[in-house]
Design a protein around this motif. Structure first.
Motif, PDB file in Angstrom:
ATOM      1  N   ASP A   1       0.371  11.213  -4.804  1.00  0.00           N
ATOM      2  CA  ASP A   1      -0.806  11.179  -4.309  1.00  0.00           C
ATOM      3  C   ASP A   1      -0.923  11.945  -2.585  1.00  0.00           C
ATOM      4  O   ASP A   1      -2.026  12.757  -2.194  1.00  0.00           O
ATOM      5  CB  ASP A   1      -0.535   9.835  -2.949  1.00  0.00           C
TER       6      ASP A   1
ATOM      7  N   ASP B   1      -5.739   0.270   2.959  1.00  0.00           N
ATOM      8  CA  ASP B   1      -4.612   0.115   2.613  1.00  0.00           C
ATOM      9  C   ASP B   1      -3.458   0.566   1.888  1.00  0.00           C
ATOM     10  O   ASP B   1      -2.335   0.619   2.257  1.00  0.00           O
ATOM     11  CB  ASP B   1      -4.923  -1.826   2.335  1.00  0.00           C
ATOM     12  N   ALA B   2      -3.455   1.678   1.330  1.00  0.00           N
ATOM     13  CA  ALA B   2      -2.580   2.431   0.326  1.00  0.00           C
ATOM     14  C   ALA B   2      -2.354   3.320   0.958  1.00  0.00           C
ATOM     15  O   ALA B   2      -1.571   3.180   0.524  1.00  0.00           O
ATOM     16  CB  ALA B   2      -4.008   2.812  -1.168  1.00  0.00           C
ATOM     17  N   TYR B   3      -3.310   3.697   1.763  1.00  0.00           N
ATOM     18  CA  TYR B   3      -2.361   5.207   2.885  1.00  0.00           C
ATOM     19  C   TYR B   3      -0.987   3.843   3.762  1.00  0.00           C
ATOM     20  O   TYR B   3      -0.464   5.025   3.499  1.00  0.00           O
ATOM     21  CB  TYR B   3      -3.384   5.751   3.620  1.00  0.00           C
ATOM     22  N   GLU B   4      -1.809   3.240   4.626  1.00  0.00           N
ATOM     23  CA  GLU B   4      -0.967   2.319   5.554  1.00  0.00           C
ATOM     24  C   GLU B   4       0.356   2.100   4.167  1.00  0.00           C
ATOM     25  O   GLU B   4       1.407   2.319   4.740  1.00  0.00           O
ATOM     26  CB  GLU B   4      -0.826   1.320   5.775  1.00  0.00           C
ATOM     27  N   ARG B   5       0.367   1.794   2.807  1.00  0.00           N
ATOM     28  CA  ARG B   5       1.694   1.263   2.401  1.00  0.00           C
ATOM     29  C   ARG B   5       2.738   3.065   2.323  1.00  0.00           C
ATOM     30  O   ARG B   5       3.722   2.709   2.397  1.00  0.00           O
ATOM     31  CB  ARG B   5       1.153   0.709   1.342  1.00  0.00           C
ATOM     32  N   LEU B   6       1.502   3.244   1.454  1.00  0.00           N
ATOM     33  CA  LEU B   6       2.320   5.071   1.553  1.00  0.00           C
ATOM     34  C   LEU B   6       3.134   5.567   2.684  1.00  0.00           C
ATOM     35  O   LEU B   6       4.078   5.556   2.715  1.00  0.00           O
ATOM     36  CB  LEU B   6       1.194   6.236   0.709  1.00  0.00           C
ATOM     37  N   TRP B   7       2.554   5.473   4.400  1.00  0.00           N
ATOM     38  CA  TRP B   7       2.356   6.128   4.775  1.00  0.00           C
ATOM     39  C   TRP B   7       4.025   5.223   5.678  1.00  0.00           C
ATOM     40  O   TRP B   7       4.800   5.893   5.755  1.00  0.00           O
ATOM     41  CB  TRP B   7       1.732   5.486   6.432  1.00  0.00           C
ATOM     42  N   ILE B   8       3.904   3.754   5.005  1.00  0.00           N
ATOM     43  CA  ILE B   8       5.298   3.347   5.836  1.00  0.00           C
ATOM     44  C   ILE B   8       5.814   3.567   4.642  1.00  0.00           C
ATOM     45  O   ILE B   8       7.179   3.491   5.247  1.00  0.00           O
ATOM     46  CB  ILE B   8       4.935   1.767   6.052  1.00  0.00           C
ATOM     47  N   GLU B   9       5.830   3.134   3.536  1.00  0.00           N
ATOM     48  CA  GLU B   9       6.884   2.883   2.406  1.00  0.00           C
ATOM     49  C   GLU B   9       7.343   4.886   1.865  1.00  0.00           C
ATOM     50  O   GLU B   9       9.066   4.629   2.000  1.00  0.00           O
ATOM     51  CB  GLU B   9       6.566   2.735   1.249  1.00  0.00           C
ATOM     52  N   ARG B  10       6.125   5.643   1.930  1.00  0.00           N
ATOM     53  CA  ARG B  10       7.173   6.994   1.636  1.00  0.00           C
ATOM     54  C   ARG B  10       7.193   8.016   2.534  1.00  0.00           C
ATOM     55  O   ARG B  10       8.123   8.731   2.582  1.00  0.00           O
ATOM     56  CB  ARG B  10       6.534   7.413   0.436  1.00  0.00           C
TER      57      ARG B  10
END
Length: 156
Positions: free
Chosen positions: A90, A113-122
């Motif tokens: 990404d 939402d996809a960015y938030e997951r990427l931000w938090i998890e990765r």
């Protein structure tokens, strides 16, 4: 590089799918010397490759974010951070900068939402990350087309 080589590079940056015959016509050569020059530019590493320019919205990546990241600045941490960053599909561009921020990323995902997951998890879990700031892209005004080649006209 002479003026003809510069013109070849400029034309290929505009349209990398030009046939050799079309390219030769545009730069004022016959096809055979044009092809020799293109091959030489490729061998010399001036032309590093050819790519398709894809519409991000049509491939589910229309949500773009510019992200500044601060990383602890010891060599081992920076190298680990950069190695881990290369594994994130990404992240479509990444630059190490002088000063602050230490790193600038361009990220393309489907939606917020996809960015938030990427931000938090990765992103926040990457080695040495101490701060992450996000700027959502509202509109792309100018897209990269490659570097300018040769002398540019003086601005008035």
């Amino acid at each position: 590089m002479d003026r003809i080589d510069q013109n070849i590079v400029r034309e290929l940056q505009k349209d990398g799918r030009l046939t050799n015959q079309e390219l030769a016509l545009r730069v004022g050569l016959t096809p055979s010397p044009c092809l020799r020059r293109v091959r030489q530019l490729e061998e010399d590493g001036v032309i590093r490759g050819y790519r398709a320019v894809v519409d991000p919205t049509k491939v589910g990546r229309g949500f773009e974010v510019l992200v500044s990241v601060e990383v602890r600045r010891d060599r081992e941490t920076v190298e680990a951070f950069e190695d881990a960053l290369r594994e994130l599909p990404d992240v479509v561009e990444a630059y190490r900068l002088f000063g602050s921020p230490g790193c600038l990323l361009r990220i393309a995902v489907a939606d917020i939402d996809a960015y938030e997951r990427l931000w938090i998890e990765r992103i926040t879990a990457l080695p040495g990350v101490t701060e992450v700031n996000s700027q959502i892209v509202m509109k792309r005004i100018k897209e990269p087309r490659g570097l300018p080649v040769g002398r540019q006209a003086a601005s008035s």
